[in-house]
Design an enzyme around this catalytic site. Structure first.
Site, PDB file in Angstrom:
ATOM      1  N   LYS A  22       0.856  -1.205   0.000  1.00 45.68           N
ATOM      2  CA  LYS A  22       0.000   0.000   0.000  1.00 45.68           C
ATOM      3  C   LYS A  22       0.885   1.246   0.000  1.00 45.68           C
ATOM      4  CE  LYS A  22      -1.785   1.510   4.032  1.00 45.68           C
ATOM      5  NZ  LYS A  22      -1.424   2.909   4.363  1.00 45.68           N
ATOM      6  N   ASN A  23       1.916   1.242   0.859  1.00 38.52           N
ATOM      7  CA  ASN A  23       2.699   2.466   1.059  1.00 38.52           C
ATOM      8  C   ASN A  23       3.756   2.709  -0.012  1.00 38.52           C
ATOM      9  OD1 ASN A  23       1.088   3.008   3.183  1.00 38.52           O
ATOM     10  ND2 ASN A  23       2.584   2.410   4.755  1.00 38.52           N
ATOM     11  N   CYS A 115      -5.176  12.425  12.660  1.00 34.06           N
ATOM     12  CA  CYS A 115      -5.892  11.148  12.570  1.00 34.06           C
ATOM     13  C   CYS A 115      -5.753  10.475  13.927  1.00 34.06           C
ATOM     14  CB  CYS A 115      -5.314  10.285  11.461  1.00 34.06           C
ATOM     15  SG  CYS A 115      -3.733   9.586  11.898  1.00 34.06           S
ATOM     16  N   ARG A 120       0.187  14.557  13.044  1.00 32.22           N
ATOM     17  CA  ARG A 120       0.817  14.289  11.742  1.00 32.22           C
ATOM     18  C   ARG A 120       0.912  15.560  10.884  1.00 32.22           C
ATOM     19  NH1 ARG A 120      -1.464   8.609   9.649  1.00 32.22           N
ATOM     20  NH2 ARG A 120       0.440   8.675   8.376  1.00 32.22           N
ATOM     21  N   ASP A 305       4.577   0.430  12.034  1.00 29.75           N
ATOM     22  CA  ASP A 305       3.358  -0.184  11.482  1.00 29.75           C
ATOM     23  C   ASP A 305       3.202  -1.642  11.901  1.00 29.75           C
ATOM     24  OD1 ASP A 305       3.315   1.601   8.294  1.00 29.75           O
ATOM     25  OD2 ASP A 305       2.834   2.190  10.346  1.00 29.75           O
ATOM     26  N   ARG A 397      -8.769  -0.540   4.472  1.00 25.25           N
ATOM     27  CA  ARG A 397      -7.864   0.446   3.875  1.00 25.25           C
ATOM     28  C   ARG A 397      -6.518  -0.179   3.532  1.00 25.25           C
ATOM     29  NH1 ARG A 397      -6.544   5.194   7.265  1.00 25.25           N
ATOM     30  NH2 ARG A 397      -5.380   5.567   5.357  1.00 25.25           N
TER      31      ARG A 397
END
Ligand code: EPZ
Length: 426
Positions: A22-23, A115, A120, A305, A397
């Site tokens: 994803k990243n 978030c 952030r 993560d 997500r």
């Protein structure tokens, strides 16, 4: 609202195919803007976040076609704006700043806002782009950026920022002259972005280290070869922990042992059985693991993560573990939910002390952010009885085909509907 129902206590055995990262997909999708034409990308995961980024591309005038090979046509950019309704859903939309400034000389990007895991801010993104000659003003909740001509510069980040590094890199490739980025993020996803940009004709040295040198070029064009997104090390790490926490053994096909090195070291030292070969990594256990201490850090340190996921494992360890989160100021949202499953965790500032328990027991819990929800899935897989996880959209997500992948290795898991009687999970 969707929920996830898990009947725990079943050792998982088998093979999980790892999806594209994803990243890496998110920056690479928007990076297509700096090279006008039709791009072909392979292994783009089918996630809510990648769909959001494709929507953003559509909104600025770049159509795409999703498939085994995702095609994005950036021949024309009609608008230079990342609107609030998209950015509030996915803060990675801030990655539009660098590419739009490089392509159009202007960018209007909604401030992402905070978030669940922290405020952030994006001050480093703006400082780095200002070093290249960009000027910004903040108005109406938007960052309005302009640049007449991007000029190479030497810039040192005050702190390591992954998307900050990516934003500045995506502008520097089209700057006049050479740019040197010091204290840059060295994550594999940054390296994959640099590889994609190099395929479009960019001249980048040192990606994957803390010092990146970019020799600007006057224009870029889509690579004649399709770029294949690298495997998602965080998805793979999550499934490897699933193999260990359920006392089974899971093999992640497509995983990179080197990208996962800091995670594998912790699992191995905790007594997990780790093995790896060409393009795969496996992890398992026959009993409770030993306690362990981790402190999250930028790559090649232990990835933030994966912090929530290993905390679930620590909840069942044979002793007391210490987990220190140095990257985000509020990344312990999973603790209260894990404690509903029977975990014993004490938080003191940025350090959580986890006293391992012989077992966890199923309950209804609430997902709060992407990786927190992954930790609840892991705890539910190990817990006795049934666990229901609410607010499943967080998981969608970042984890492609999660129910299918877990079911294929023996998990008893299904999607349910909040407030509706769910069939007892077999
Ligand atoms: C990226 O977020 C990842 N997201 C995150 O993954 C990951 O947790 C994070 O890097 C750290 O590895 C994507 O790549 C899309 P940072 P990013 O900028 O770039 C502070 C997931 O679960 N900071 O490296 O937003 C910031 O507040 C997500 O997949 C500033 O102060 O993270 C944080 O404390 C979650 N000013 C620290 O730096 C800035 O200008 C690291 O943030 C930028 C960041």
């Amino acid at each position: 609202m969707d929920t996830l129902l898990i009947r725990g206590g079943r050792p998982l055995h088998g093979v999980v195919p790892v999806s594209g990262a994803k990243n890496a997909s998110l920056p690479i999708l928007i990076a297509t803007v700096v090279a006008p034409g039709e791009h072909r990308l392979q292994n783009v995961p089918d996630l809510v976040d990648t769909s959001s980024m494709l929507s953003l591309l559509g909104r600025i005038g770049c159509p795409s076609l999703v498939g085994d090979t995702t095609r994005v046509d950036t021949s024309r950019v009609a608008f230079c704006e990342a609107p609030y309704d998209l950015v509030r859903k996915m803060r990675a939309s801030v990655l539009a700043l660098g590419p739009l400034l490089a392509r159009c000389g202007e960018a209007h990007v909604s401030l992402p806002g905070g978030c669940a895991i922290g405020v952030r801010p994006i001050d480093q993104h703006l400082k780095g782009l200002e070093a290249l000659g960009c000027r910004f003003d903040l108005e109406g909740g938007y960052v309005h950026g302009r640049v007449d001509k991007l000029r190479g510069a030497e810039f040192r980040f005050d702190l390591v920022t992954v998307t900050g590094t990516e934003n500045v890199l995506m502008a520097a490739v089209l700057a006049e002259g050479t740019t040197v980025l010091e204290n840059a993020a060295a994550e594999p996803e940054v390296e994959d972005l640099a590889k994609f940009l190099s395929g479009c004709g960019a001249r980048i040295e040192g990606a994957g280290t803390s010092r990146i040198v970019v020799h600007g070029v006057s224009s870029l064009r889509p690579s004649p070869q399709a770029h294949r997104i690298l495997p998602d090390r965080i998805e793979a790490g999550t499934y490897l922990v699933a193999g260990v926490i359920t006392r089974g053994n899971v093999r992640c096909e497509g995983a990179s042992a080197s990208d996962l090195a800091p995670v594998l070291e912790v699992l191995r030292n905790a007594g997990a059985e780790i093995d790896h070969g060409e393009g795969w990594v496996s992890a398992g256990a026959s009993g409770r693991v030993r306690p362990f201490d981790i402190t999250t850090a930028p790559h090649p340190g232990f990835p933030t993560d994966m912090q929530a996921q290993v905390m679930s494992l620590a909840s069942l360890a044979l002793g007391t573990s210490s987990i220190t989160e140095t990257i985000f100021e509020n990344r312990f949202m999973h603790v209260a939910e894990l404690m509903r499953l029977g975990a014993r965790v004490h938080i003191d500032g940025r350090t959580a002390t986890v006293t391992g328990q012989p077992c966890l027991s199923g309950a209804t819990v609430m997902a709060t952010d992407l990786r927190a929800s992954a930790s609840l899935v892991l705890a539910g897989l190990a817990a006795e009885g049934t666990t229901e996880i609410l607010r499943l959209y967080h998981l969608d997500r970042g984890y492609e085909r999660l129910v299918e992948k877990l079911s294929a290795v023996g998990a008893s898991v299904m999607r349910g509907q909040e407030g509706r009687p769910n069939l007892a999970v077999a």
